[in-house]
Design a protein around this motif. Structure first.
Motif, PDB file in Angstrom:
ATOM      1  N   GLU A  16       0.843  -1.192   0.000  1.00  0.00           N
ATOM      2  CA  GLU A  16       0.000   0.000   0.000  1.00  0.00           C
ATOM      3  C   GLU A  16       0.875   1.237   0.000  1.00  0.00           C
ATOM      4  O   GLU A  16       1.906   1.283   0.681  1.00  0.00           O
ATOM      5  CB  GLU A  16      -0.900   0.018   1.234  1.00  0.00           C
ATOM      6  N   PHE A  17       0.451   2.239  -0.780  1.00  0.00           N
ATOM      7  CA  PHE A  17       1.175   3.496  -0.861  1.00  0.00           C
ATOM      8  C   PHE A  17       0.193   4.637  -0.690  1.00  0.00           C
ATOM      9  O   PHE A  17      -0.952   4.561  -1.134  1.00  0.00           O
ATOM     10  CB  PHE A  17       1.872   3.642  -2.228  1.00  0.00           C
ATOM     11  N   VAL A  18       0.647   5.727  -0.069  1.00  0.00           N
ATOM     12  CA  VAL A  18      -0.181   6.913   0.098  1.00  0.00           C
ATOM     13  C   VAL A  18      -0.006   7.779  -1.143  1.00  0.00           C
ATOM     14  O   VAL A  18       1.114   8.164  -1.500  1.00  0.00           O
ATOM     15  CB  VAL A  18       0.227   7.709   1.365  1.00  0.00           C
ATOM     16  N   LEU A  19      -1.128   8.065  -1.820  1.00  0.00           N
ATOM     17  CA  LEU A  19      -1.097   8.894  -3.011  1.00  0.00           C
ATOM     18  C   LEU A  19      -0.625  10.302  -2.635  1.00  0.00           C
ATOM     19  O   LEU A  19      -1.123  10.893  -1.686  1.00  0.00           O
ATOM     20  CB  LEU A  19      -2.486   8.964  -3.652  1.00  0.00           C
ATOM     21  N   GLY A  20       0.354  10.793  -3.362  1.00  0.00           N
ATOM     22  CA  GLY A  20       0.918  12.108  -3.097  1.00  0.00           C
ATOM     23  C   GLY A  20       2.124  12.067  -2.176  1.00  0.00           C
ATOM     24  O   GLY A  20       2.724  13.102  -1.888  1.00  0.00           O
ATOM     25  N   SER A  21       2.501  10.869  -1.739  1.00  0.00           N
ATOM     26  CA  SER A  21       3.672  10.741  -0.864  1.00  0.00           C
ATOM     27  C   SER A  21       4.942  10.707  -1.708  1.00  0.00           C
ATOM     28  O   SER A  21       4.900  10.703  -2.939  1.00  0.00           O
ATOM     29  CB  SER A  21       3.571   9.458  -0.032  1.00  0.00           C
ATOM     30  N   GLU A  22       6.060  10.637  -1.046  1.00  0.00           N
ATOM     31  CA  GLU A  22       7.353  10.575  -1.733  1.00  0.00           C
ATOM     32  C   GLU A  22       7.451   9.344  -2.631  1.00  0.00           C
ATOM     33  O   GLU A  22       8.042   9.383  -3.699  1.00  0.00           O
ATOM     34  CB  GLU A  22       8.474  10.558  -0.685  1.00  0.00           C
ATOM     35  N   LYS A  23       6.843   8.239  -2.213  1.00  0.00           N
ATOM     36  CA  LYS A  23       6.941   7.001  -2.981  1.00  0.00           C
ATOM     37  C   LYS A  23       5.902   6.892  -4.093  1.00  0.00           C
ATOM     38  O   LYS A  23       6.060   6.096  -5.010  1.00  0.00           O
ATOM     39  CB  LYS A  23       6.812   5.795  -2.049  1.00  0.00           C
ATOM     40  N   LEU A  24       4.816   7.672  -4.020  1.00  0.00           N
ATOM     41  CA  LEU A  24       3.783   7.631  -5.051  1.00  0.00           C
ATOM     42  C   LEU A  24       3.229   9.044  -5.236  1.00  0.00           C
ATOM     43  O   LEU A  24       2.211   9.411  -4.683  1.00  0.00           O
ATOM     44  CB  LEU A  24       2.662   6.661  -4.687  1.00  0.00           C
ATOM     45  N   GLY A  25       3.959   9.819  -6.012  1.00  0.00           N
ATOM     46  CA  GLY A  25       3.568  11.206  -6.241  1.00  0.00           C
ATOM     47  C   GLY A  25       2.485  11.336  -7.293  1.00  0.00           C
ATOM     48  O   GLY A  25       2.109  10.376  -7.967  1.00  0.00           O
TER      49      GLY A  25
END
Length: 163
Positions: A16-25
């Motif tokens: 899971e990745f947070v949208l807009g984070s460093e890993k999922l911009g």
């Protein structure tokens, strides 16, 4: 609501990745450059980002028609989730396939409504300008379906696309 409750989570495989984070911009929108035919700037952006995100390149009615044909095909094949509206296109039961590639969809992919979208002159003109040469598309088109939270897996089409 807390800020954490408003976060959008993207599931890729089992992560899971947070949208807009460093890993999922968020994707950088290049629509303004595309609509201005600023091809030198688009080439720079492509070189810098590795992709171009362009909205509105194709007429909406062409895309809506092709989308309807694809969703009708998936529905008729029993592949859409039965508890969701057809228009949302939720894949329910995936077909036996190679990385999501549908078998038996050749007639759909070569139908006038789908070809009007994927072979639209706006795409041809865009890629001609971007690459400064005449672009071509393959005669054979293939369709992939992927369930929410899944992926088609990492793959390369260099066998078909060149290197």
């Amino acid at each position: 609501r807390s800020p954490a409750a408003n976060r959008k989570i993207a599931v890729l495989g089992d992560r899971e990745f947070v949208l807009g984070s460093e890993k999922l911009g968020l994707l950088r929108d290049s629509s303004d450059l595309a609509h201005a035919s600023a091809f030198a700037d688009l080439r720079s952006r492509l070189n810098e980002d590795g992709y171009l995100f362009v909205r509105g390149l194709l007429p909406k009615e062409i895309v809506v028609t092709a989308r309807h044909l694809v969703l009708k095909y998936l529905h008729d094949q029993g592949m859409l989730a039965s508890d969701k509206p057809i228009e949302e296109g939720w894949v329910g039961v995936p077909q036996e396939s190679d990385q999501g590639r549908l078998k038996g969809a050749e007639d759909l992919c070569s139908s006038p409504g789908v070809l009007a979208c994927v072979e639209h002159q706006a795409l041809q003109s865009f890629f001609d300008g971007l690459f400064e040469r005449r672009s071509v598309t393959y005669d054979y088109k293939w369709l992939r379906t992927v369930r929410r939270g899944k992926s088609s897996g990492f793959h390369m089409d260099t066998v078909y696309m060149g290197n």
